[in-house]
Design an enzyme around this catalytic site. Sequence first.
Site, mmCIF file in Angstrom:
data_model
loop_
_atom_site.group_PDB
_atom_site.id
_atom_site.type_symbol
_atom_site.label_atom_id
_atom_site.label_comp_id
_atom_site.label_asym_id
_atom_site.label_seq_id
_atom_site.Cartn_x
_atom_site.Cartn_y
_atom_site.Cartn_z
ATOM 1 N N SER A 124 -68.051 -108.979 31.597
ATOM 2 C CA SER A 124 -67.580 -110.319 32.690
ATOM 3 C C SER A 124 -68.705 -110.712 34.219
ATOM 4 O O SER A 124 -68.630 -109.108 34.552
ATOM 5 C CB SER A 124 -65.766 -109.163 32.444
ATOM 6 O OG SER A 124 -65.528 -109.943 32.548
ATOM 7 N N ASP A 125 -67.201 -111.289 35.048
ATOM 8 C CA ASP A 125 -67.864 -111.096 35.954
ATOM 9 C C ASP A 125 -67.041 -111.963 37.093
ATOM 10 O O ASP A 125 -66.016 -113.295 36.102
ATOM 11 C CB ASP A 125 -69.207 -112.166 36.122
ATOM 12 C CG ASP A 125 -69.782 -111.643 37.503
ATOM 13 O OD1 ASP A 125 -69.882 -110.462 38.472
ATOM 14 O OD2 ASP A 125 -69.999 -112.661 38.299
#
Lengths: 206, 206
Positions: B64-65
Amino acid sequence: MGSQSPRRRELMAGLDIPFTCVTIDADESYPAYLQAGDIPLYISRAKAHAYTSNLHENDLLITSDTIVWLNGKMLGKPNTKEEAKQMLNLLSGHTHQVYTAVCFTWLNSSSSIENNELTDINYQTKQPNYLYESFVDCTDVTFRTLTTKEIEYYVEKYMPLDKAGAYGVQEWIGYIGVQKMHGSYFNVMGFPIGRVYEWLNAFYKA
Amino acid sequence: MGSQSPRRRELMAGLDIPFTCVTIDADESYPAYLQAGDIPLYISRAKAHAYTSNLHENDLLITSDTIVWLNGKMLGKPNTKEEAKQMLNLLSGHTHQVYTAVCFTWLNSSSSIENNELTDINYQTKQPNYLYESFVDCTDVTFRTLTTKEIEYYVEKYMPLDKAGAYGVQEWIGYIGVQKMHGSYFNVMGFPIGRVYEWLNAFYKA
């Protein structure tokens, strides 16, 4: 702070302002003609009223109440697991409103009539010894359609009997079920902390 | 789960699904032509790519970012306290977007071409040994005008150097500064947990 709610205490603690908690036994009934945000406003005031005789000079009492409002009806705290499941079935697939009212109460040191002016956004009583101010915040919350299995799982595991509308937005059901929200998340948790901060800022500056 | 973020781990834990955390050292640079949500999509994919050789059958990797996007520019993690203060000054009094991308990666057991179909909402690579799917979620966040004193206090006390846009919505600055929000609060915390749940549900049912 007149609250036993761990969510409210946690949010209040996040303001980095020293405070203490007190227990208030208040009658939480309200007149049947009240609607929507006027209900928690009335109840948060009733909680304050039950404590005013214990207030000291320079005390500022904060009381609060949260309700869930769905299609013109209030959902309070469920009494049984069955009722909790019924409430979640009602909320499933629909948008409801969460209203949280916050009431600030303090001793009226001057007791002059000027301090009892009514403003258009705030409410103050005519009680000469205490001053009250309250506000109410509203958030729209949309649940996606929940399955029976999801409702069963949540109620059995999380036992949301202490929560208005039978759910905690910061719990599993909030993670998996809330599709969208308009307004303050903290208000849905039970305490619109941003507005509390602004109110306190203005109060202590004045 | 390929994340060191305590917020992401806490949210993931709230789903009541067993998972483990792994550390991924990925290059977080991205092509300059990417805009808005395409940036975290690219980076979450890069994080996954850095780990694929460690994947076993039946593993599902989640990476995730999160980025903060203000008036056509990205705000990443600040390098210094000074930079953090500058970022908060930019955010003060304005609305910005928070984009979080989530990437799911697993071994392609069949390696047949059918599993590589592109759908209109998801992205999959043509890499034959692994399958990826990603989505990106966006929330509008409006900060009220913050005072210099508030910004100083927050940065000095909370040291938000590990946070995109130099703030944590679940911290003091989120309590006192966020005026309104449209979309998922959890997305702003860094992990759109509701959509992750729905994705996992569909994946394990299929």
